[in-house]
Design an enzyme around this catalytic site. Structure first.
Site, PDB file in Angstrom:
ATOM      1  N   HIS A 222       1.874   0.851   5.559  1.00  0.00           N
ATOM      2  CA  HIS A 222       2.459  -0.454   5.897  1.00  0.00           C
ATOM      3  C   HIS A 222       3.062  -0.503   7.301  1.00  0.00           C
ATOM      4  O   HIS A 222       4.108  -1.113   7.523  1.00  0.00           O
ATOM      5  CB  HIS A 222       3.499  -0.846   4.867  1.00  0.00           C
TER       6      HIS A 222
ATOM      7  N   HIS B 155       4.017  -8.888   0.953  1.00  0.00           N
ATOM      8  CA  HIS B 155       4.211  -7.948  -0.161  1.00  0.00           C
ATOM      9  C   HIS B 155       5.152  -8.517  -1.226  1.00  0.00           C
ATOM     10  O   HIS B 155       6.030  -7.819  -1.728  1.00  0.00           O
ATOM     11  CB  HIS B 155       4.753  -6.618   0.379  1.00  0.00           C
TER      12      HIS B 155
ATOM     13  N   GLU C 250      -1.773  -8.222  -2.747  1.00  0.00           N
ATOM     14  CA  GLU C 250      -1.747  -8.265  -1.286  1.00  0.00           C
ATOM     15  C   GLU C 250      -3.147  -8.550  -0.756  1.00  0.00           C
ATOM     16  O   GLU C 250      -4.034  -7.695  -0.830  1.00  0.00           O
ATOM     17  CB  GLU C 250      -1.229  -6.936  -0.738  1.00  0.00           C
TER      18      GLU C 250
END
Length: 394
Positions: A148, A222, A360
């Site tokens: 991420h 997210h 996602e």
């Protein structure tokens, strides 16, 4: 003028005619006006603490009809989303924290509740990739891999915010400039993300990015969903449908092997609505690796780049349904496997394993190291441009 008609009522009728309103009585106009004002989309801001670097953080509240969304300038986080169920009872259906300190202390490393993810959503193997013959090293924050965007990624930044109000929808435009070399990524990247709350409980997220040097980009959001209400317990009885006949299997560190495997005959098959918990404890190697679902599905797209339905989630108890449409080629489904009861959410309840799910929309994990995956390379003069729409109904 008839003797029974007062000057006040005449003026009221004249105003109603100008506004195109029907009128039964003066009190009827007043009630209708009040109801109309309540139904108009609105956006407001409030101070919400200070980031660790001293930057002031704001929380924006977007309202449209019976839906309310609260978004932080810290991390672009969707902090709450309130909608009625089939009985008209309103609940917050996304997971999060009740104050800024919760996000600063626990969200990264941690669950990334509601956050904008960048520069690269999901995992990159070994935290490195080669672009145009140059190797770039990223932070290792997920075992041997980078996750991420790194340790100080987009979810930890305070974004510049601009509210935009229309007659039928309301938007919050967020902007962030990531300098060359940020978290090891090349090029100065300018990102704009626009959240728009439209009528009929529809929240869209539009991502745009440009760069002054070749780089890789994979942006997503997210948010964790629990359609029965945040803090209400497990999502294993939620029924999930994913429009995908293939997925990307992973190794023991959750990096894709490069294969696009069929879902047919496996617990990864969600082509028809299936309770999330129905097969989550099967001894299927991919589920063992993820301790549940934590995989990328290859969406069955009809046309590249168009907005198409990707997934649907339904909660039988509340009657709420979430439909997700996207222009992206992939969808990461994460079943909240690592929620362990140590985090207290917005409603004062602890979050345990499976108390929320993330969906996602994205390009595939580790694409910079997988030449057969859709490219995530962005070059000067190009614009990264994707959209995802979350639509709720009861």
């Amino acid at each position: 003028m008839p003797a029974s008609t007062s000057p006040r009522l005449t003026r009221t009728r004249a105003l109603a005619a100008v506004l195109g309103l029907g009128l039964v009585a003066t009190t009827g106009l007043t009630a209708a006006s009040a109801a109309s004002a309540r139904s108009r989309p609105s956006i407001s801001a409030e101070a919400w603490g200070t980031a660790p670097d001293g930057t002031a953080v704001q929380r924006y509240t977007l309202r449209n009809g019976d839906t309310t969304v609260r978004i932080l300038t810290y991390g672009g986080i969707v902090q709450s989303l309130e909608v009625p169920d089939e009985d008209g009872d309103v609940d917050n259906v996304v997971l999060g924290f009740s104050d800024l300190e919760g996000y600063v202390a626990n969200n990264n490393p941690g669950p990334y509740f509601g956050a904008l993810i960048g520069r690269y959503g999901n995992r990159i193997a070994g935290g490195k990739f080669t672009l145009d013959g140059v190797e770039h090293q990223l932070p290792l924050n997920n075992g041997p891999n980078s996750l991420h965007g790194g340790t100080d990624s987009f979810d930890k930044q305070v974004w510049e915010a601009t509210p935009v109000k229309g007659s039928r929808e309301v938007s919050l435009k967020l902007r962030l400039v990531s300098p060359d070399g940020d978290q090891g990524y090349p090029g100065e990247l300018t990102t704009e993300v626009t959240y728009t709350l439209a009528r009929h409980r529809q929240l869209s997220v539009h991502y745009e990015a440009t760069t002054d040097a070749p780089t890789v980009v994979n942006l997503t959001n997210h948010t964790y969903w629990n359609l029965a209400g945040e803090g209400s317990g497990t999502i294993e009885d939620h029924e999930l449908e994913i429009d995908a006949s293939r997925y990307t299997p992973v190794d023991s560190t959750l990096i894709p092997t490069g294969e696009l495997a069929p879902v047919e005959g496996t617990p990864m098959d969600f082509r028809h609505a299936t309770p999330i918990g129905e097969r989550i404890r099967e001894p299927f190697q991919q589920i063992v690796y993820g301790q549940g679902y934590d995989h990328n599905w290859v969406l069955d797209r009809r046309s590249e780049g168009d907005l198409e339905k990707a997934a649907t989630v339904h909660d039988p108890d509340s009657g709420r349904t979430l439909e997700i449409s996207t222009t992206e080629p992939g969808l990461q489904f994460y079943s909240g496997n690592f929620l362990d009861g140590t985090l207290v959410g917005t409603g004062g309840k602890v979050y345990r394993q499976g108390d929320g799910l993330a969906l996602e929309t994205q390009h595939f994990p580790d694409s910079p190291n997988q030449p057969d995956f859709p490219s995530t390379v962005l070059r000067p003069g190009e614009t990264y441009d994707t959209t995802t729409v979350f639509k709720l109904s009861d």
